[in-house]
Design a protein around this motif. Structure first.
Motif, mmCIF file in Angstrom:
data_model
loop_
_atom_site.group_PDB
_atom_site.id
_atom_site.type_symbol
_atom_site.label_atom_id
_atom_site.label_comp_id
_atom_site.label_asym_id
_atom_site.label_seq_id
_atom_site.Cartn_x
_atom_site.Cartn_y
_atom_site.Cartn_z
ATOM 1 N N GLU A 249 0.836 -1.209 0.000
ATOM 2 C CA GLU A 249 0.000 0.000 0.000
ATOM 3 C C GLU A 249 0.870 1.258 0.000
ATOM 4 O O GLU A 249 0.547 2.245 -0.653
ATOM 5 N N ALA A 250 1.961 1.208 0.735
ATOM 6 C CA ALA A 250 2.865 2.360 0.781
ATOM 7 C C ALA A 250 3.464 2.658 -0.584
ATOM 8 O O ALA A 250 3.852 3.799 -0.859
ATOM 9 N N PHE A 251 3.535 1.662 -1.455
ATOM 10 C CA PHE A 251 4.135 1.861 -2.778
ATOM 11 C C PHE A 251 3.265 2.726 -3.683
ATOM 12 O O PHE A 251 3.743 3.293 -4.659
ATOM 13 N N LYS A 252 1.982 2.871 -3.362
ATOM 14 C CA LYS A 252 1.074 3.655 -4.204
ATOM 15 C C LYS A 252 1.251 5.149 -3.908
ATOM 16 O O LYS A 252 1.215 5.558 -2.749
ATOM 17 N N PRO A 253 1.407 6.002 -4.946
ATOM 18 C CA PRO A 253 1.566 7.444 -4.718
ATOM 19 C C PRO A 253 0.334 8.058 -4.048
ATOM 20 O O PRO A 253 -0.790 7.584 -4.216
ATOM 21 N N ASN A 254 0.572 9.139 -3.302
ATOM 22 C CA ASN A 254 -0.493 9.837 -2.583
ATOM 23 C C ASN A 254 -0.901 11.105 -3.334
ATOM 24 O O ASN A 254 -0.044 11.891 -3.746
ATOM 25 N N LEU A 255 -2.195 11.313 -3.471
ATOM 26 C CA LEU A 255 -2.734 12.495 -4.130
ATOM 27 C C LEU A 255 -3.322 13.452 -3.098
ATOM 28 O O LEU A 255 -4.159 13.056 -2.283
ATOM 29 N N VAL A 256 -2.864 14.712 -3.153
ATOM 30 C CA VAL A 256 -3.437 15.786 -2.337
ATOM 31 C C VAL A 256 -3.551 17.029 -3.224
ATOM 32 O O VAL A 256 -3.587 16.918 -4.445
ATOM 33 N N GLN A 257 -3.577 18.235 -2.629
ATOM 34 C CA GLN A 257 -3.769 19.445 -3.425
ATOM 35 C C GLN A 257 -3.032 20.612 -2.797
ATOM 36 O O GLN A 257 -2.753 20.616 -1.598
ATOM 37 N N THR A 258 -2.727 21.618 -3.619
ATOM 38 C CA THR A 258 -2.198 22.872 -3.088
ATOM 39 C C THR A 258 -3.364 23.759 -2.649
ATOM 40 O O THR A 258 -4.532 23.452 -2.916
ATOM 41 N N ILE A 259 -3.055 24.865 -1.996
ATOM 42 C CA ILE A 259 -4.094 25.804 -1.581
ATOM 43 C C ILE A 259 -4.918 26.268 -2.781
ATOM 44 O O ILE A 259 -6.119 26.504 -2.677
ATOM 45 N N GLU A 260 -4.259 26.353 -3.963
ATOM 46 C CA GLU A 260 -4.947 26.826 -5.159
ATOM 47 C C GLU A 260 -5.558 25.694 -5.982
ATOM 48 O O GLU A 260 -6.032 25.916 -7.095
ATOM 49 N N GLY A 261 -5.544 24.486 -5.433
ATOM 50 C CA GLY A 261 -6.197 23.371 -6.106
ATOM 51 C C GLY A 261 -5.380 22.688 -7.176
ATOM 52 O O GLY A 261 -5.909 21.908 -7.973
ATOM 53 N N THR A 262 -4.069 22.927 -7.207
ATOM 54 C CA THR A 262 -3.197 22.212 -8.139
ATOM 55 C C THR A 262 -2.984 20.790 -7.625
ATOM 56 O O THR A 262 -2.666 20.597 -6.440
ATOM 57 N N PRO A 263 -3.155 19.775 -8.467
ATOM 58 C CA PRO A 263 -2.912 18.401 -8.011
ATOM 59 C C PRO A 263 -1.476 18.219 -7.529
ATOM 60 O O PRO A 263 -0.525 18.713 -8.158
ATOM 61 N N ALA A 264 -1.311 17.516 -6.418
ATOM 62 C CA ALA A 264 0.010 17.292 -5.833
ATOM 63 C C ALA A 264 0.171 15.820 -5.476
ATOM 64 O O ALA A 264 -0.712 15.223 -4.861
ATOM 65 N N LEU A 265 1.310 15.243 -5.861
ATOM 66 C CA LEU A 265 1.658 13.881 -5.478
ATOM 67 C C LEU A 265 2.780 13.960 -4.448
ATOM 68 O O LEU A 265 3.845 14.527 -4.737
ATOM 69 N N ILE A 266 2.540 13.423 -3.270
ATOM 70 C CA ILE A 266 3.554 13.428 -2.207
ATOM 71 C C ILE A 266 3.840 11.980 -1.838
ATOM 72 O O ILE A 266 2.957 11.259 -1.367
ATOM 73 N N HIS A 267 5.094 11.573 -2.073
ATOM 74 C CA HIS A 267 5.389 10.140 -1.911
ATOM 75 C C HIS A 267 6.880 9.906 -1.738
ATOM 76 O O HIS A 267 7.684 10.301 -2.575
ATOM 77 N N GLY A 268 7.238 9.240 -0.646
ATOM 78 C CA GLY A 268 8.642 8.918 -0.389
ATOM 79 C C GLY A 268 9.371 10.115 0.174
ATOM 80 O O GLY A 268 9.077 11.250 -0.178
#
Length: 554
Positions: A249-268
């Protein structure tokens, strides 16, 4: 009202993560929701990409306690591209509790250029680092159980190189003795702890391209040596499958967002001073699959994170940066020019001029890779017009593209000038080239890094490192790239030598093969793989409010 990163984040309105996924072109069946504002991505369920996006790497000058705001500029640049109507995803590392609870802070940007939900990301997020800690310590338990149950592989307890891990700065665990209390408690031996982000499993997870590749890399990890000095791997212990299961499960990238709604991947999140300092290949490649432009960062200055991005991540991933941004600040340049931290508010253009040598070296380093960098001059309220003019004049004389940024206060709007300059670079071809070949000798690879990237004279190996190198050559591991473990504060291996030191030699005290990650870690100076907490750790200001809200988190 005084704004803090936490108060700005708390006041921001987040969009449902399903909406962010839709913006990024991620189908709902590829999402695994972690509440309303976080999700993991099943990359196998993504539609195939017709083409891959271009990569913008954000790096910096040698960091100082004054702070450069590299992550903030990274996020602000992505938001600026978004404002310009570009298809963009930002890819960042996950924060470690070590610096969060210690002194450095988090890794989600700052002000109006940060990633949300900020407090979740800086604390436990989706549990990736905990999973890595569990896998690391499960392997340690398997090793000691093997010794206790008869030691079929004839592992020499004195030559076990695998350490336990914990995601917090705890100097008391650097060197421990385990197995005491009699035969029922195991085999007594000396051991130690690394911080989780320095674990080879973190590097393996960040460089693997698939679950099968992850399992194979785990199998290749060396955990120690036999009485006959032959290497013992995870494959010999037959536990690579169990470790991969803990990490699936940890191997899957995480999707979140910036304050302005830009897609962000935070992983590792490997550190750049003791590991390779880049977010995962899985996340970067996913971002390249989803967007036309990927904005990502590498830890600390160009001598550490950017060099390792080029020689390790780019080499493993089969791509190179299409543009590079170097973040600099007046405050940090004044420190490199000899001004103490408590005097940085005083105007001193001469100190800025003296400190410019540090920025000049990082520009030179990126140019040696065949890429023309863009400098982001991250503005602070204490900067004077005279100090800013010094830097702008230098850039003009040196032919360096430079933009003032104010993304902490203005978000993407404060990075529009920088985004326009970067766009121009993205339209030009690069002449990217590695500074060394993998087939070069270890000594030559080290010398290239020291001379071309750090600006030093030579490299010197301790007696221990020379013995280790002989063993590495005997095993045929000498064609691996180098991962230097070095202080981030100086181009040299001496933290107090700021600016652009001259005539120095880098001392290598240990060379540790990391076969799963696929590189040789070379420890310099007194760099520690388990940091300690400062006298006044950031944790002293942290608390939780009556409704569960975070208090004092930056």
């Amino acid at each position: 009202m005084t704004f803090t990163d936490l108060s700005i984040a708390a006041g921001a309105k987040m969009l449902p993560i399903k909406e962010i996924a839709e913006r990024a072109g991620i189908p709902e069946e590829a999402l695994e929701l972690y509440g309303n504002f976080k999700a993991k991505i099943n990359v196998n369920d993504l539609p195939p990409a017709a083409d891959f996006g271009k990569v913008v790497l954000v790096t910096a000058i040698s960091p100082t306690p004054a702070g450069e705001g590299k992550s903030t500029v990274t996020v602000g640049l992505a938001d600026a591209f978004n404002q310009l109507g570009e298809s963009v995803v930002v890819a960042l590392r996950e924060p470690s509790l070590g610096p969060v609870m210690g002194m450095k802070g988090g890794a989600t940007g700052g002000g109006f250029a940060q990633v949300l939900p900020m407090e979740d990301i800086n604390l436990h997020f989706t549990g990736d680092i905990h999973a890595i800690t569990s896998a690391n310590n499960a392997l340690a338990a398997f090793i000691d159980n093997h010794l206790h149950q008869g030691n079929r592989l004839h592992i020499d307890p004195r030559r076990i190189t695998w350490k336990r891990a914990l995601d917090i700065n705890d100097r008391a665990l650097r060197h421990v003795t385990i197995g005491l209390g009699g035969p029922a408690q195991g085999v007594p031996r000396e051991d130690g702890f690394d911080i989780t982000v320095a674990s080879e499993i973190m590097a393996v997870l960040c460089l693997a391209t698939s679950l099968e590749d992850l399992k194979e890399r785990l199998a290749q990890m060396v955990i120690g040596y036999t009485y006959d000095r032959e290497p013992v791997t995870v494959r010999d212990l037959e536990v690579e499958g169990a470790l991969a299961l803990l990490l699936k499960e940890a191997f899957k990238p995480n999707l979140v967002q910036t304050i302005e709604g830009t897609p962000a991947l935070i992983h590792g999140g490997p550190f750049a001073n003791i590991a390779h300092g880049c977010n995962s290949l899985a996340a970067t490649n996913t971002a390249r699959q989803l967007a036309d432009i990927v904005v990502t960062e590498a830890g600390f200055g160009a001598d550490l994170g950017a060099e390792k991005f080029m020689h390790i991540k780019s080499r493993k991933g089969g791509f190179n940066p299409d543009a590079v941004v170097i973040v600099a600040t007046v405050r940090a340049l004044k420190m490199h020019g000899g001004i103490a931290k408590d005097a940085l508010a005083e105007t001193d253009p001469d100190a800025v001029r003296r400190g410019m040598v540090n920025l000049a070296k990082h520009v030179d380093t990126i140019r040696q890779f065949g890429i023309e960098p863009v400098v982001a001059l991250n503005r602070f309220v204490t900067d004077s017009e005279g100090e800013l003019a010094e830097i702008m004049a230098w850039a003009k004389a040196e032919g360096v593209a430079i933009a003032l940024t104010n993304v902490w206060e203005q978000g993407g709007k404060g990075g529009l000038e920088l985004a326009e300059l970067v766009k121009q670079e993205l339209e030009r071809p690069t002449n990217f080239a590695f500074l060394y070949n993998e087939t070069d000798s270890v000594e030559e690879k080290l010398r290239v890094i020291v001379q071309k990237v750090y600006g030093g004279v030579d490299v010197q190996l301790s007696d221990k490192a020379q013995k280790q190198l002989l063993e590495i050559k005997k095993c045929g591991w000498d064609e691996l790239p180098i991962c230097m473990a070095k202080t981030q504060y100086s181009l040299s291996d001496q933290p107090k030598l700021l600016g652009r030191p001259q005539g120095f030699t880098i001392s290598i005290r240990e060379i540790i093969p990391k076969l799963g990650a696929g590189f040789l870690v070379c420890l310099t100076g007194d760099i520690m793989t388990m940091p300690g907490l400062p006298k006044q750790p950031a944790a002293l200001k942290m608390d939780v409010g009556p409704n569960g809200e975070a208090v004092g988190l930056f």
